[in-house]
Design a protein around this motif. Structure first.
Motif, PDB file in Angstrom:
ATOM      1  N   THR A 124       0.841  -1.194   0.000  1.00 36.65           N
ATOM      2  CA  THR A 124       0.000   0.000   0.000  1.00 36.65           C
ATOM      3  C   THR A 124       0.875   1.242   0.000  1.00 36.65           C
ATOM      4  O   THR A 124       1.778   1.369   0.827  1.00 36.65           O
ATOM      5  N   GLY A 125       0.573   2.150  -0.935  1.00 30.03           N
ATOM      6  CA  GLY A 125       1.230   3.448  -0.883  1.00 30.03           C
ATOM      7  C   GLY A 125       0.242   4.452  -0.328  1.00 30.03           C
ATOM      8  O   GLY A 125      -0.916   4.499  -0.765  1.00 30.03           O
ATOM      9  N   THR A 126       0.671   5.239   0.648  1.00 33.64           N
ATOM     10  CA  THR A 126      -0.295   6.142   1.266  1.00 33.64           C
ATOM     11  C   THR A 126       0.398   7.367   1.845  1.00 33.64           C
ATOM     12  O   THR A 126       1.596   7.563   1.644  1.00 33.64           O
ATOM     13  N   PHE A 143       6.190   5.771  11.768  1.00 35.92           N
ATOM     14  CA  PHE A 143       5.330   5.641  10.596  1.00 35.92           C
ATOM     15  C   PHE A 143       5.910   6.521   9.483  1.00 35.92           C
ATOM     16  O   PHE A 143       7.014   7.067   9.608  1.00 35.92           O
ATOM     17  N   LEU A 144       5.188   6.630   8.359  1.00 35.16           N
ATOM     18  CA  LEU A 144       5.651   7.480   7.263  1.00 35.16           C
ATOM     19  C   LEU A 144       5.677   8.934   7.716  1.00 35.16           C
ATOM     20  O   LEU A 144       4.914   9.337   8.587  1.00 35.16           O
ATOM     21  N   THR A 145       6.542   9.731   7.097  1.00 35.98           N
ATOM     22  CA  THR A 145       6.576  11.164   7.390  1.00 35.98           C
ATOM     23  C   THR A 145       6.346  11.932   6.093  1.00 35.98           C
ATOM     24  O   THR A 145       6.403  11.367   4.997  1.00 35.98           O
ATOM     25  N   ARG A 154      12.585   5.241  -0.062  1.00 37.55           N
ATOM     26  CA  ARG A 154      12.353   3.799  -0.097  1.00 37.55           C
ATOM     27  C   ARG A 154      12.348   3.245   1.316  1.00 37.55           C
ATOM     28  O   ARG A 154      13.295   2.597   1.769  1.00 37.55           O
ATOM     29  N   VAL A 155      11.283   3.580   2.022  1.00 40.05           N
ATOM     30  CA  VAL A 155      11.109   3.058   3.381  1.00 40.05           C
ATOM     31  C   VAL A 155       9.816   2.260   3.401  1.00 40.05           C
ATOM     32  O   VAL A 155       8.899   2.528   2.625  1.00 40.05           O
ATOM     33  N   VAL A 156       9.756   1.300   4.311  1.00 41.04           N
ATOM     34  CA  VAL A 156       8.557   0.462   4.395  1.00 41.04           C
ATOM     35  C   VAL A 156       8.191   0.255   5.861  1.00 41.04           C
ATOM     36  O   VAL A 156       9.056   0.168   6.725  1.00 41.04           O
ATOM     37  N   ILE A 157       6.873   0.251   6.093  1.00 45.15           N
ATOM     38  CA  ILE A 157       6.340  -0.038   7.434  1.00 45.15           C
ATOM     39  C   ILE A 157       5.666  -1.406   7.334  1.00 45.15           C
ATOM     40  O   ILE A 157       4.851  -1.631   6.444  1.00 45.15           O
ATOM     41  N   LEU A 158       5.998  -2.312   8.240  1.00 44.75           N
ATOM     42  CA  LEU A 158       5.477  -3.678   8.150  1.00 44.75           C
ATOM     43  C   LEU A 158       4.496  -3.993   9.275  1.00 44.75           C
ATOM     44  O   LEU A 158       4.691  -3.591  10.413  1.00 44.75           O
ATOM     45  N   GLY A 159       3.465  -4.724   8.894  1.00 45.37           N
ATOM     46  CA  GLY A 159       2.533  -5.223   9.896  1.00 45.37           C
ATOM     47  C   GLY A 159       3.130  -6.436  10.606  1.00 45.37           C
ATOM     48  O   GLY A 159       4.033  -7.095  10.084  1.00 45.37           O
ATOM     49  N   ILE A 244       3.473  -1.016   4.045  1.00 40.82           N
ATOM     50  CA  ILE A 244       3.124   0.367   3.719  1.00 40.82           C
ATOM     51  C   ILE A 244       4.360   1.140   3.282  1.00 40.82           C
ATOM     52  O   ILE A 244       5.398   1.104   3.960  1.00 40.82           O
ATOM     53  N   VAL A 245       4.212   1.827   2.133  1.00 40.49           N
ATOM     54  CA  VAL A 245       5.301   2.679   1.640  1.00 40.49           C
ATOM     55  C   VAL A 245       4.707   4.047   1.314  1.00 40.49           C
ATOM     56  O   VAL A 245       3.483   4.180   1.241  1.00 40.49           O
TER      57      VAL A 245
END
Lengths: 450, 233
Positions: A124-126, A143-145, A154-159, A244-245
């Motif tokens: 998911t890109g958001t 989280f994303l900034t 190129r960072v990713v947040i993982l569940g 999430i990216v």
């Protein structure tokens, strides 16, 4: 004679006939126990639903969905660009009504950890706002900034579930996954954050009990419910399986460069959710959003709002019907209990005609006799109600032990008041007729009665 | 005819009729009875079964009202009284002693004696004080915490007398008080009534037994609903 002395006489009668009084109360006891249990179970379900709902975004979360354009406007449908980032940008214009905006684009991808496994995932890109809109919690990292978004980082947040899939051997240990590199469709991304594990309250408690080494309660071991993340689907799996990216990164890395790709602002979104700032202005907010969308969609009515209100209403309706059927059962046993009390009171009056005759002879008025009998049945009702509370609590404890519930029952003070109140009312009502009969006794006949 | 005294009669019946049943065959239990009992008298009402003495007792005891005529108890006309007023009069002006004692089996002696005071709205402390005083008058001070089942018949009847006394009534109404007692205990209860009379109490004794009636100072004899004899002994 006062109510109080009537109550005392009633109490004494009950003490004198403990077993008979207990049998008399049985109906009330069962009625109150089932009433209390029903209240506690539905309150538990409601609490579970509310917390679940909170975790998936709460009432404030509103989605904008695509809708089939009605036939008469089908020609115009092509005019609308559909759900695009332009919508999301437009929503920024009413920050007093819309507090957070989370557009989403998704691509199916293969993700792989060089030091772990390769799995498929929906990436998911958001925007950073998604954190609030989806009510995320961080287990580690961030989280994303806005900076990530701006730079297409190129960072990713993982569940949590994805971490478990990628590093099955290290998952659950003290291993630090932050800063590791994974590849998404072959391109390297740095893990910037890990989301908390989302689960229902009772799953959390059971997991913690297992971690402490307790034996799981009977029934649960056979339930076949694996630990969270082992592929079981529930309301939270979409959150636990997040990859999430930044939206800009997703677009540039995986969407653009293909033939006929529209610019980012015109690219179709897979989801667009926003958060209403003030629930009391919910309708006003939806109207304003509608006005904005008229602009971006060029007047074409091709969208729908997906609100949790419908969901909430469905939940309320289903709770009410559960309460109604439970209340009906409890009501029937209270009714039977009341008939039982009335029956025993009539029998006890017949046994005590002489006593009542003596009381009348020494100066009891009809209303004193009436009060005495009424007080006695009321005391039976109240004591039955209190015993019923105890029975209800035991019943719930037993139920939880034998068949653990989806949502643990909650005993609210109002449920206690209502249950005992009903029992007292049953006591009073069922005493009315016997009391009236007793008060009509003729003292002369009563004194002669053998 | 004597002059009307200053104090009202304890009981005053004027041309009292009590008819049971309606329709073609009514029964006149009392048929024109005139009777005046002054305060301090000890009167026996006697007669065979069916003579009307029970009906008379019910009227005097404010348990019933006459079909016609006037009944006054302690100066109050009850001929047309409702059930609440009758209850109040029974509570304040009459002390009952029954043949079958009629104690409440689940109450101890003290609570049995207190019973009329409960309905008079007397406080608990005052009730127990007055119950103890009444028990002393019948020599039962040491039995206050016993239940009736733990007492002899004679003792039960003394409890009943104490209960009749506790409200300081204008009239003690004893209905065959010796009927369920052996002769020694019966004599004992009659002695107790006589001593209460000597202390100034008004006592009406209903009995079919001439020997018991003979203990009273005045005997009223009924037959077929009429007074056929009214004589001092």
């Amino acid at each position: 004679m006062s109510w109080l002395s009537g109550l005392l006489i009633g109490l004494q009668e009950i003490r004198e006939h403990k077993f008979r009084s207990f049998l008399t109360m049985l109906g009330v006891i069962l009625g109150v126990a089932s009433l209390l249990a029903m209240f506690a179970l539905t309150a538990g379900i409601a609490a579970g639903w509310r917390s679940t709902m909170q975790q998936i975004g709460g009432l404030e979360r509103v989605g904008i969905n695509d809708k089939q354009v009605s036939l008469e406007f089908a020609d115009l449908a092509a005019l609308s660009p559909g759900r695009t980032l332009a919508d999301a940008e437009a929503l920024r214009g009413i920050p007093h009504l819309v507090s957070h905006i989370a557009p989403e684009m998704q691509v199916g991808a293969t993700i792989s950890a060089p030091d772990g496994a390769t799995v498929s995932a929906r990436v998911t890109g958001t925007w950073p706002d998604n954190f609030t809109v989806s009510q995320h919690e961080m287990a580690a990292g961030r989280f994303l900034t806005d900076l990530d978004l701006e730079r297409g980082a190129r960072v990713v947040i993982l569940g949590d579930a994805k971490v478990a899939e990628l590093w099955p051997d290290e998952y659950g240990t003290d291993a630090d996954f932050l800063g590791r590199t994974i590849t998404i469709n072959g391109r390297p991304f740095a893990v910037a954050g890990i989301l908390a594990r989302y689960e229902r309250e009772q799953d959390r408690r059971r997991r913690q009990a297992l971690a402490r080494g307790d034996k799981p309660p009977a029934g649960q071991a056979m339930g076949g419910r694996g630990p969270v993340g082992s592929g079981r689907r529930d309301m939270f799996s979409w959150k636990n399986e997040s990859v999430i990216v930044p939206l800009s990164t997703l677009y540039h890395e995986f969407r653009s460069g293909q033939k006929d790709t529209p610019p980012l602002a015109m690219a179709k979104l897979d989801q667009l959710n926003f958060r209403v700032r003030d629930l009391s202005r919910f309708d006003e907010t939806l109207r304003e959003v509608q006005n904005l969308l008229k602009g971006t969609r060029r007047g074409v009515d091709d969208y729908d709002f997906d609100t949790r209100e419908d969901w909430f209403e469905r939940m309320e309706t289903s709770l009410r019907s559960t309460q109604l059927s439970g209340g009906l059962i409890a009501g029937i046993s209270l009714l039977v209990g009341g008939i039982g009390i009335a029956n025993i009171m009539l029998a006890s009056i017949a046994q005590r005609v002489r006593e009542l005759g003596v009381r009348l002879a020494v100066g009891a008025r009809r209303r004193d006799v009436f009060l005495q009998i009424l007080a006695e049945s009321t005391v039976i009702g109240i004591i039955g109600g209190l015993l019923g509370l105890g029975a209800g609590v035991l019943l719930l404890a037993l139920l939880e032990r034998l068949a653990p519930l989806e949502s643990p029952p909650v005993i609210e003070p109002s449920a206690i008041l209502i249950s005992v109140g009903f029992a007292s009312a049953v006591g009073v009502l069922s005493g009315l007729y016997p009391a009236w009969r007793a008060s009509r006794l003729d003292p002369i006949a009563a004194l002669r009665y053998e | 005819m004597t002059a009307i005294p200053d104090t009202p009669a304890a009981v005053d019946l004027r041309d009292v009729r009590k008819i049971y049943g309606t329709g073609p065959d009514p029964v006149a239990a009392l048929d024109g009875v005139n009777l005046r009992i002054d305060p301090g008298e000890f009167v026996a009402i006697t007669g065979t079964s069916g003579s009307g003495k029970s009906t008379l007792m019910h009227l005097v005891g404010c348990l019933d009202t006459p079909t016609s005529g006037h009944v006054s108890v302690a100066g109050e006309d009850i001929s047309t009284a409702g059930s609440d007023r009758l209850a109040r009069l029974r509570n304040r002006s009459i002390g009952f002693v029954f043949q079958a004692f009629n104690l409440l089996p689940r109450l101890d002696v003290q609570r049995n004696i207190e019973l009329p005071l409960v309905y008079a709205g007397v406080s608990a402390a005052e009730r127990s004080r007055r119950a103890a005083a009444a028990a002393a008058k019948v020599n039962l001070t040491d039995r206050l915490t016993h239940r009736p089942s733990e007492l002899s018949g004679g003792q039960c009847q003394r409890v009943a007398v104490a209960r009749a006394l506790v409200n300081d009534p204008a009239l003690i109404l004893a209905d065959e008080p010796t009927g369920n007692l052996d002769s020694a205990n019966g004599a004992d209860v009659l002695r107790l009534l006589a001593s209460l009379h000597a202390a100034g109490r008004t006592i009406v004794l209903v009995t079919h037994d001439p020997a018991v009636a003979a203990r009273a100072a005045r005997i009223v004899e009924l037959r077929d609903g009429r007074i056929i004899k009214d004589a001092k002994t």
